[in-house]
Design an enzyme around this catalytic site. Structure first.
Site, PDB file in Angstrom:
ATOM      1  N   ASP A 228      17.165  18.518   8.240  1.00  0.00           N
ATOM      2  CA  ASP A 228      16.294  18.936   7.141  1.00  0.00           C
ATOM      3  C   ASP A 228      15.762  20.318   7.490  1.00  0.00           C
ATOM      4  OD1 ASP A 228      14.472  19.288   5.113  1.00  0.00           O
ATOM      5  OD2 ASP A 228      13.651  17.241   5.237  1.00  0.00           O
ATOM      6  N   GLU A 230      14.456  22.327   5.111  1.00  0.00           N
ATOM      7  CA  GLU A 230      13.586  22.535   3.944  1.00  0.00           C
ATOM      8  C   GLU A 230      14.410  22.939   2.710  1.00  0.00           C
ATOM      9  OE1 GLU A 230      11.453  21.446   2.080  1.00  0.00           O
ATOM     10  OE2 GLU A 230       9.650  21.992   3.190  1.00  0.00           O
ATOM     11  N   GLY A 304       8.703  17.683   5.053  1.00  0.00           N
ATOM     12  CA  GLY A 304       7.736  18.716   5.412  1.00  0.00           C
ATOM     13  C   GLY A 304       6.578  18.814   4.449  1.00  0.00           C
ATOM     14  N   ASP A 305       6.835  18.458   3.165  1.00  0.00           N
ATOM     15  CA  ASP A 305       5.784  18.485   2.145  1.00  0.00           C
ATOM     16  C   ASP A 305       5.176  17.096   1.944  1.00  0.00           C
ATOM     17  OD1 ASP A 305       7.859  17.176   0.956  1.00  0.00           O
ATOM     18  OD2 ASP A 305       8.052  18.551  -0.754  1.00  0.00           O
ATOM     19  N   HIS A 424       9.782  -9.161  -3.276  1.00  0.00           N
ATOM     20  CA  HIS A 424       8.581  -8.436  -3.676  1.00  0.00           C
ATOM     21  C   HIS A 424       8.981  -7.264  -4.560  1.00  0.00           C
ATOM     22  CE1 HIS A 424       9.131  -5.039  -0.824  1.00  0.00           C
ATOM     23  NE2 HIS A 424       9.571  -5.952   0.026  1.00  0.00           N
ATOM     24  N   ASP A 443      14.167  -6.320  -0.489  1.00  0.00           N
ATOM     25  CA  ASP A 443      12.936  -6.873  -1.075  1.00  0.00           C
ATOM     26  C   ASP A 443      12.851  -8.380  -0.889  1.00  0.00           C
ATOM     27  OD1 ASP A 443      12.318  -4.337  -1.981  1.00  0.00           O
ATOM     28  OD2 ASP A 443      12.750  -4.752  -4.096  1.00  0.00           O
ATOM     29  N   HIS A 471      -1.432 -15.762  -0.908  1.00  0.00           N
ATOM     30  CA  HIS A 471      -1.869 -16.273  -2.211  1.00  0.00           C
ATOM     31  C   HIS A 471      -3.266 -15.723  -2.489  1.00  0.00           C
ATOM     32  CE1 HIS A 471      -4.718 -19.456  -0.798  1.00  0.00           C
ATOM     33  NE2 HIS A 471      -3.952 -19.409   0.281  1.00  0.00           N
ATOM     34  N   ASP A 496      -5.248 -16.845   4.096  1.00  0.00           N
ATOM     35  CA  ASP A 496      -4.418 -16.691   2.886  1.00  0.00           C
ATOM     36  C   ASP A 496      -2.951 -16.408   3.202  1.00  0.00           C
ATOM     37  OD1 ASP A 496      -6.768 -17.006   1.489  1.00  0.00           O
ATOM     38  OD2 ASP A 496      -6.890 -14.921   0.802  1.00  0.00           O
TER      39      ASP A 496
END
Ligand code: NAG
Length: 506
Positions: A228, A230, A304-305, A424, A443, A471, A496
């Site tokens: 990377d 940029e 970087g950002d 999820h 997920d 829960h 929980d």
């Protein structure tokens, strides 16, 4: 001209004379090769033969207390037992990854940047779970840094790292099976103000399946080691898909990027065996990348950002001052191989068995007759007993499957809707049909550990390991122990997220 021997060659001589080069850590090797580490980060082991200080700091959910995890011995593996006992019956986050170089270039929770404000109330990125990436090194347990989306570490107030067109070397040991296309799972040199200040203002290792923002990728379908720099992930010189930058398939990866004036290289290999290969070595890309305008900040898991949608796992890595030779890096690779990285169980507590039908009973005092169930796609808790209707019993029964997104963990298939699994989505638990996608698989993958309140099991999201099945008002979420959402409330968290597992009702 006769010049004084450099400090580094004196150090190298000292290592040879004392015979300790055989035990040298990666940073001892870089130093003897004339490119000393100016930042050295690892949660798994010391990167200098003599290092005995803190590797990382964890903070626990029960009382916010912190502890530094140190090596078992000088130059050794992290004392994972110290973390396990400190974090027993609660959650832990990695708050600091210490710089072992002595320059104080520690990594801490990344602040908001140009691209993204993190989900934390102050705009910071999330911290990583301390238990998301267990491994062993020559049989000794240690933990890596499991970066989920919105998680990141940074240091914008650095000392001694490369700036401008100065030479630097980087390596990192990563999990080759944990990646995505999001921007950007990086480790290395970035902007000091967390904003995109232009081409050439970064020089970091990237790992994943990102498309390089039009600058090309490696061969095959990825993931790839790229750089990377940029406004571009580079596999070589623009604009190519570099056929010599291969798709990585090993569980543990050594990734190398280095750069000096109008010369840079990508190298890589299997961190558990063999040597490094050179995937690119040559001139800089055109368009603002020659000369480079490196700023010297250090990032982990983000761009970087502060672009923070990537995922990956980091075990160890360094930044050097100076352009290391291939020979030096080859010696570092031999040291990494000798460290003996291996996968270990992601589960603990009462065992789950793939193929079995189970029901999960809540343990919070309000709710001990309630079980994890579903109504359509909504996961909830319902009061279920042996005299309940067959339909309700089926709604509250789940078949344990090998994890769709990671075979070391589990997925939970609905007994009344075969082919649909608990997953999820936006932190809510849902029952959805498996669409076969990487996103769905991940997920729908959860790891199991001993219940945080001492009863039964707690079910941790594989992809967001700070988050557990919880829960809350009779609905199901993946929740963290304190956090920005109402269902992240710390009160009653341990109860929980703890469920007693028994044979399925149906
Ligand atoms: C590792 O940590 C445990 C728990 O804090 C401690 O009792 C033990 O002495 C440590 N081991 C070493 C070798 O420092």
């Amino acid at each position: 001209m006769f010049s004084r021997p450099s400090l580094d060659s004196v150090l190298a001589l000292g290592l040879v004379v004392t015979g300790s080069l055989v035990n040298a850590g990666p940073c001892d090797i870089y130093s003897s090769g004339g490119a000393p580490c100016v930042a050295a980060h690892s949660t798994t082991r010391a990167l200098y033969d003599a290092y005995t200080g803190g590797l990382y700091q964890v903070s626990r959910g029960s009382d916010g207390a912190t502890v530094d995890i140190t090596p078992l011995s000088a130059g050794g593996v992290a004392n994972a037992t110290a973390q396990d006992s400190f974090c027993a019956s609660t959650t832990c986050l990695i708050t600091i990854i210490y710089d072992q170089s002595g320059r104080g270039n520690h990594l801490t929770q990344a602040p908001p940047g140009g691209a993204a404000s993190g989900p934390d109330p102050n705009g910071y990125d999330y911290l990583a779970s301390a238990v998301g990436a267990p491994v062993t090194l020559n049989g000794q347990k240690a933990y890596g840094v499991f970066i989920s989306p919105f998680t990141g570490y940074r240091n914008n107030a650095v000392s001694g790292t490369a700036t401008g067109d100065e030479p630097q070397g980087l390596y990192a040991v990563l999990d080759g099976t944990h990646y995505n296309t999001g921007c950007c799972f990086d480790y290395g040199n970035a902007e000091v103000n967390s904003h995109d200040t232009g081409n050439g203002h970064m020089e970091a290792i990237y790992f994943g399946t990102g498309d390089g923002s039009g600058h090309g990728t490696g061969s095959g379908s990825g993931p790839w080691i790229m750089a990377d720099l940029e406004n571009g992930l580079f596999s070589g010189v623009d604009p190519i898909n570099n056929p010599a930058d291969p798709t990585i398939s090993s569980r543990f990866v050594t990734a190398v990027v280095k750069g000096e004036p109008n010369q840079w290289a990508i190298r890589g290999g299997d961190a558990t065996s063999g040597s490094l290969s050179t995937f690119y070595s040559g001139v800089r890309p055109s368009g603002g990348y020659n000369p480079m305008s490196k700023e010297g900040a250090i990032i982990l898991g983000i761009g970087g950002d502060n672009s923070d949608s990537a995922q990956g796992t980091f075990y160890e890595g360094v930044m050097t001052s100076g352009y290391p030779s291939d020979d030096t890096e080859n010696s570092v690779q031999a040291n990494i191989v000798a460290a003996g990285y291996a996968a270990t169980s992601l589960n603990s507590g009462p065992e789950l068995t793939a193929g079995s039908s189970i029901s999960l009973r809540a343990t919070t005092a309000c709710c001990t007759t309630r079980y994890i169930a579903h109504t359509g796609s909504t996961v909830n808790t319902q009061v279920v007993s042996s005299s309940s209707s067959t339909a309700l019993k089926q709604q509250a029964s789940w078949t344990v499957r090998t994890g769709l997104g990671n075979s070391a963990c589990f997925s939970f298939e609905s007994n009344d809707t075969p082919g649909s699994f608990i997953r999820h989505s936006n932190y809510e638990l849902m029952v959805n049909a498996n669409d076969g996608s990487k996103q769905f698989s991940e997920d729908a993958t959860f790891c199991s550990q001993a219940g945080l309140n001492g009863q039964g099991n707690s079910i941790r999201s594989w992809s967001y390991p700070t988050r557990y099945w919880r829960h809350f008002n009779a609905l199901g979420y993946i929740a963290s122990n304190g956090g920005p959402h109402f269902f992240d409330a710390a009160a009653s968290f341990n109860d929980d997220v703890s469920f007693v597992i028994s044979a399925g009702f149906a």
